[in-house]
Design an enzyme around this catalytic site. Structure first.
Site, PDB file in Angstrom:
ATOM      1  N   PRO A  67     -10.307   3.377  -0.127  1.00  0.00           N
ATOM      2  CA  PRO A  67     -10.840   2.013  -0.277  1.00  0.00           C
ATOM      3  C   PRO A  67     -12.312   1.921  -0.679  1.00  0.00           C
ATOM      4  O   PRO A  67     -13.158   1.460   0.095  1.00  0.00           O
ATOM      5  CB  PRO A  67     -10.604   1.418   1.111  1.00  0.00           C
ATOM      6  CG  PRO A  67     -10.725   2.590   2.036  1.00  0.00           C
ATOM      7  CD  PRO A  67     -10.142   3.756   1.294  1.00  0.00           C
ATOM      8  N   CYS A  68     -12.617   2.313  -1.919  1.00  0.00           N
ATOM      9  CA  CYS A  68     -13.993   2.159  -2.392  1.00  0.00           C
ATOM     10  C   CYS A  68     -14.371   0.685  -2.512  1.00  0.00           C
ATOM     11  O   CYS A  68     -15.565   0.353  -2.611  1.00  0.00           O
ATOM     12  CB  CYS A  68     -14.199   2.892  -3.709  1.00  0.00           C
ATOM     13  SG  CYS A  68     -13.025   2.504  -5.001  1.00  0.00           S
TER      14      CYS A  68
END
Length: 253
Positions: A215-216
């Site tokens: 989850p950047c």
């Protein structure tokens, strides 16, 4: 993956020669200098016309054509196999690639870096891309469906991370950011015990090939602003809003 739309019946009559030429190119050149365009002013007008009629840019259309070529044209020098499948999400279709039943790429089709990501993966793994709806792909689609309805907060799909040791360390750190929360690049670097590596951390975040599951999108600027995201700022905002809303629901239920 469906091919990009045919430009010929869409653009005005003055652009028909170019539209026909471009539609005939399985893999159009990146450089506009290699396109039959007479001047910078004509290119500017053409870009405006495409944007008005298609609601996305000429550059995006060309990238989609090039990606479509890569995804459907095996190269004789590669000996191994990557399997591909399209994932359907409320934010647009995504390309999923699996290496030995492990997810190694999940990107929106319009991501600017997708072509180079595909090229690098193919070279690194010595692999052509084949379309197959495997059990892993079916499971991933089910997990994405549950994620977007707010009923899944942790993915179980197995990942294959292809990158340098530092990049893999950064991507592992991203997976430790809790659902519904955000971190700054500085906080991420501090979590990794490398407080001076903020720029390197940000660069490695940008090299992440597995959207959503790594989850950047949960990394934001130090001042709270939504910084660059490969899938686009609007998608980043939508993902954060989804997670934050459902996190509040879980905490209050």
């Amino acid at each position: 993956m469906l091919p990009p739309p045919n430009l010929s019946p869409i653009l005005a009559q003055q652009w028909q020669p170019y539209a026909s030429w471009l539609d005939a190119q399985a893999c159009p050149p990146k450089s506009y200098l290699l396109h039959p365009i007479s001047s910078p002013e004509e290119l500017k007008q053409l870009k405006q016309a495409v944007k008005k009629e298609l609601h996305f840019s000429l550059g995006c259309y060309i990238r989609l054509k090039r990606v479509h070529f890569l995804l459907h044209t095996p190269q004789p020098q590669y000996q191994n196999q990557l399997t591909a499948c399209t994932m359907v999400t409320p934010l647009g279709e995504m390309l999923a690639l699996f290496w030995q039943e492990k997810l190694c790429l999940l990107e929106f089709y319009d991501r600017k870096m997708l072509e180079s990501e595909l090229t690098v993966l193919q070279k690194q793994l010595n692999a052509n891309i084949y379309w197959q709806k495997s059990e892993s792909a079916i499971t991933l689609q089910q997990e994405l469906d549950a994620y977007f309805t707010g009923t899944l907060t942790e993915f179980r799909t197995k990942l294959y991370l292809q990158g340098t040791p530092f990049q893999q360390q950064v991507w592992n750190a991203l997976q430790q950011i809790p659902y519904g929360e955000t971190r700054s690049y500085k906080q991420q670097a501090e979590y990794m015990a490398q407080p001076n590596a903020i720029r390197a951390v940000a660069n490695a975040n940008g090299k992440n090939k597995i959207s959503i599951l790594i989850p950047c999108h949960r990394v934001i600027g130090a001042d709270g602003t939504l910084t660059g995201y490969g899938g686009g700022i609007e998608r980043k905002k939508a993902l954060l809003t989804l997670e934050q809303n459902h996190r509040i629901y879980y905490e209050n239920s």
